[in-house]
Design a protein around this motif. Structure first.
Motif, mmCIF file in Angstrom:
data_model
loop_
_atom_site.group_PDB
_atom_site.id
_atom_site.type_symbol
_atom_site.label_atom_id
_atom_site.label_comp_id
_atom_site.label_asym_id
_atom_site.label_seq_id
_atom_site.Cartn_x
_atom_site.Cartn_y
_atom_site.Cartn_z
ATOM 1 N N ASN A 140 0.872 -1.127 0.106
ATOM 2 C CA ASN A 140 -0.003 0.035 0.122
ATOM 3 C C ASN A 140 0.819 1.077 -0.061
ATOM 4 N N THR A 158 -12.762 -1.656 -1.229
ATOM 5 C CA THR A 158 -12.116 -1.487 -2.712
ATOM 6 C C THR A 158 -11.980 -2.852 -3.254
ATOM 7 N N THR A 159 -11.833 -3.953 -2.640
ATOM 8 C CA THR A 159 -11.549 -5.210 -3.328
ATOM 9 C C THR A 159 -12.729 -5.838 -3.258
ATOM 10 N N LEU A 209 -10.496 -2.268 -7.861
ATOM 11 C CA LEU A 209 -9.004 -2.169 -7.756
ATOM 12 C C LEU A 209 -7.923 -1.982 -8.699
ATOM 13 N N ILE A 227 -5.301 -1.978 -0.914
ATOM 14 C CA ILE A 227 -5.318 -3.405 -1.169
ATOM 15 C C ILE A 227 -6.143 -3.684 0.180
#
Length: 203
Positions: free
Chosen positions: A73, A197-198, A141, A192
């Motif tokens: 990250n 987000t994922t 992502l 991540i």
């Protein structure tokens, strides 16, 4: 009628016509190479694909995973550099990077100048990290975009078909269609391992 493909006998309690009608109502065909001998086989394929989450079992594994995620990250947030990705397009896989020129050996419906967003991203990486999808990465992502810049034909190819002792020969001249795509951006959106987000939005 009882069939015995490869030494296998269909039980008397199960008729092949009733099984095939359950698979394709109204239209069915029977093949000795593909035989459904039990109705449990019909239920085996009736499941939906899910994304498995592998939890760390020990505290040491949790700390190691957190350190790796924080490092990635931080690398994405500061300077990820020139990223590369592997996308699936027309049943083929291509390794691409930003400003690359992708040659597709077929004609596409999009016209010259149209902008595309590639949905099936299998892998993305940089100089110090790689994100691998299972089988694809989430849409929010990774983003890979491109533009159709040109459509053309290949050079003339010669195709000669000949069968010996049959007096059969055929000569064809072929020019196949090509599509040129310019890769505009390959971006990874931080963070991540963030559920927001994922989240897998692809069908």
């Amino acid at each position: 009628m009882f069939l015995k493909p490869f030494g296998f006998t269909l039980p008397r309690s199960i008729h092949p016509k009733s099984i095939l009608q359950a698979v394709i109502p109204g239209k069915y065909s029977f093949s000795t190479s593909y035989l459904l001998a039990n109705t449990s086989l019909l239920q085996r394929n009736q499941h939906t694909a899910t994304q498995d989450v592998l939890e760390d079992s020990t505290e040491a594994d949790k700390l190691a995973s957190k350190a790796i995620i924080d490092k990635v990250n931080n690398h994405i947030a500061t300077d990820p550099g020139r990223l590369f990705a592997i996308i699936k397009l027309n049943a083929k896989q291509y390794k691409i990077a930003e400003n690359d020129l992708l040659l597709i050996e077929r004609n596409w419906a999009p016209e010259v100048g149209d902008k595309l967003t590639f949905e099936k991203v299998l892998l993305v990486g940089g100089s110090s990290f790689t994100l691998i999808g299972r089988p694809i990465l989430p849409r929010n992502l990774v983003t890979v975009t491109g533009t159709i810049i040109h459509k053309d034909l290949t050079h003339t190819k010669l195709r000669y078909y000949f069968v010996r002792k049959k007096r059969t020969h055929r000569l064809n001249f072929v020019r196949e269609e090509l599509t040129y795509v310019r890769i505009n951006t390959v971006q990874v959106h931080p963070e991540i391992n963030d559920p927001n987000t994922t989240e897998y939005l692809r069908a």
